[in-house]
Design a protein around this motif. Sequence first.
Motif, short mmCIF file in Angstrom:
data_model
loop_
_atom_site.label_atom_id
_atom_site.label_comp_id
_atom_site.label_asym_id
_atom_site.label_seq_id
_atom_site.Cartn_x
_atom_site.Cartn_y
_atom_site.Cartn_z
N PRO A 40 -16.92 13.76 33.77
CA PRO A 40 -16.86 15.08 33.69
C PRO A 40 -17.22 15.49 32.23
CG PRO A 40 -15.35 14.81 35.13
CD PRO A 40 -15.93 13.39 34.59
N ASP A 41 -18.01 16.47 31.77
CA ASP A 41 -18.36 16.45 30.65
C ASP A 41 -18.73 18.00 30.36
OD1 ASP A 41 -19.24 16.76 27.83
OD2 ASP A 41 -21.17 15.42 27.93
N HIS A 42 -18.03 18.90 30.32
CA HIS A 42 -17.95 20.45 30.33
C HIS A 42 -18.94 20.96 29.04
CE1 HIS A 42 -15.65 24.80 30.35
NE2 HIS A 42 -17.28 24.72 30.72
N GLY A 43 -20.06 21.52 29.35
CA GLY A 43 -20.95 21.84 28.35
C GLY A 43 -21.77 20.87 27.78
N LYS A 44 -21.80 19.57 28.52
CA LYS A 44 -22.61 18.62 28.38
C LYS A 44 -22.73 18.22 26.86
CE LYS A 44 -25.52 19.98 32.17
NZ LYS A 44 -26.35 20.91 32.38
N ILE A 95 -15.22 -3.20 23.64
CA ILE A 95 -15.84 -2.14 23.64
C ILE A 95 -14.72 -0.85 23.02
CG2 ILE A 95 -17.14 -0.35 24.61
CD1 ILE A 95 -18.29 -2.61 26.39
N ALA A 96 -15.09 -0.27 21.95
CA ALA A 96 -14.33 0.81 21.52
C ALA A 96 -14.86 2.00 21.92
CB ALA A 96 -14.32 0.84 19.93
N VAL A 97 -13.94 2.95 22.57
CA VAL A 97 -14.56 4.39 23.07
C VAL A 97 -14.08 5.04 21.92
CG1 VAL A 97 -14.38 5.99 24.87
CG2 VAL A 97 -14.36 3.56 25.31
N VAL A 98 -14.89 5.77 21.44
CA VAL A 98 -14.56 6.89 20.21
C VAL A 98 -14.72 8.24 20.59
CG1 VAL A 98 -15.27 7.60 18.14
CG2 VAL A 98 -15.74 5.25 18.58
N SER A 99 -13.63 8.91 20.78
CA SER A 99 -13.46 10.18 21.00
C SER A 99 -14.22 11.37 19.75
CB SER A 99 -12.03 10.77 21.24
OG SER A 99 -12.13 12.20 21.41
N ALA A 100 -15.21 11.95 20.16
CA ALA A 100 -15.93 12.91 19.10
C ALA A 100 -15.51 14.29 19.30
CB ALA A 100 -17.27 12.69 19.07
N ALA A 101 -14.39 14.73 20.16
CA ALA A 101 -13.92 16.08 20.17
C ALA A 101 -13.94 16.85 18.96
CB ALA A 101 -12.71 16.14 20.95
N ILE A 107 -15.92 25.19 24.73
CA ILE A 107 -15.23 24.22 25.58
C ILE A 107 -14.01 23.83 24.58
CG2 ILE A 107 -15.68 21.72 26.26
CD1 ILE A 107 -17.79 23.99 27.16
N PRO A 108 -12.88 23.94 25.04
CA PRO A 108 -11.74 23.51 24.49
C PRO A 108 -11.54 21.83 24.06
CG PRO A 108 -11.03 24.55 26.45
CD PRO A 108 -12.63 24.26 26.48
N GLU A 109 -11.17 21.60 22.88
CA GLU A 109 -10.99 20.45 22.47
C GLU A 109 -10.28 19.27 23.47
OE1 GLU A 109 -10.53 19.18 18.30
OE2 GLU A 109 -10.64 21.31 17.87
N TRP A 110 -9.30 19.94 24.03
CA TRP A 110 -8.50 19.02 24.91
C TRP A 110 -9.51 18.74 26.15
CZ3 TRP A 110 -4.47 16.20 25.57
CH2 TRP A 110 -4.21 15.64 26.94
N GLU A 111 -10.30 19.39 26.63
CA GLU A 111 -11.45 18.98 27.80
C GLU A 111 -12.20 18.01 27.23
OE1 GLU A 111 -13.53 21.95 29.87
OE2 GLU A 111 -11.73 23.25 30.01
N SER A 115 -12.34 14.06 28.50
CA SER A 115 -13.70 13.38 28.88
C SER A 115 -13.76 12.11 28.37
CB SER A 115 -14.80 14.32 28.39
OG SER A 115 -16.14 13.78 28.64
N ALA A 116 -13.41 11.87 26.91
CA ALA A 116 -13.31 10.39 26.25
C ALA A 116 -12.38 9.65 27.22
CB ALA A 116 -13.09 10.57 24.86
N GLY A 117 -11.32 10.01 27.70
CA GLY A 117 -10.25 9.27 28.57
C GLY A 117 -10.80 8.90 29.72
#
Length: 189
Positions: A40-44, A95-101, A107-111, A115-117
């Motif tokens: 899920p990636d609200h707003g793509k 593999i590091a997963v980087v959150s770029a919120a 789109i709230p940052e929390w969402e 999505s990164a999680g």
Amino acid sequence: MTTALELLQKRRSVKPAELVAPAPTPEQIETLLTIASRVPDHGKLTPWRFIIIDGAARDAAGTIVRDVFKSKNEDADDARLEIERTRFSRAPLVIAVVSAAAPHVKIPEWEQVLSAGAATMNLVTAAHALGFAANWITEWYGYDEEVLKRFGLKPGERIAGFVHIGTAARPPEDRPRPALADIVTHFKA
């Protein structure tokens, strides 16, 4: 029961030190990252990205961690510095997963963080589906600004997790899980 449900019921984290070769091939890594991206990636916005740490890059990443640790802990002994240096060589692939919120008008940052999680969990699950084992961890260096800068993170980016992937050296043991009665309630009108 479907194979997917069986996989989800049986998935276990395996300690990084218990992950051995072989690691996923480059083609399998592409499959893993393709699956990790299907969340899920609200707003793509694609509020995450991946850093592959394999081969000699594992030692280079470990050297960064050791050097930063040493700069902040000048009295650290050689044994502790070696632990820090080998953080990324415990498993054959990380593999590091980087959150770029980031702030967004809709789109709230929390969402975006969630999505990164979700991307991180998809990566873990996909590794298990391909017959490998994995462990999602962060540890202290996942929060250290100097380490993150040296890993190429941009301002505002954070580590969602380092996913260690390889082949389980032995079958993982299960751990106690919460009883549903302790974690489930029903909303009543």
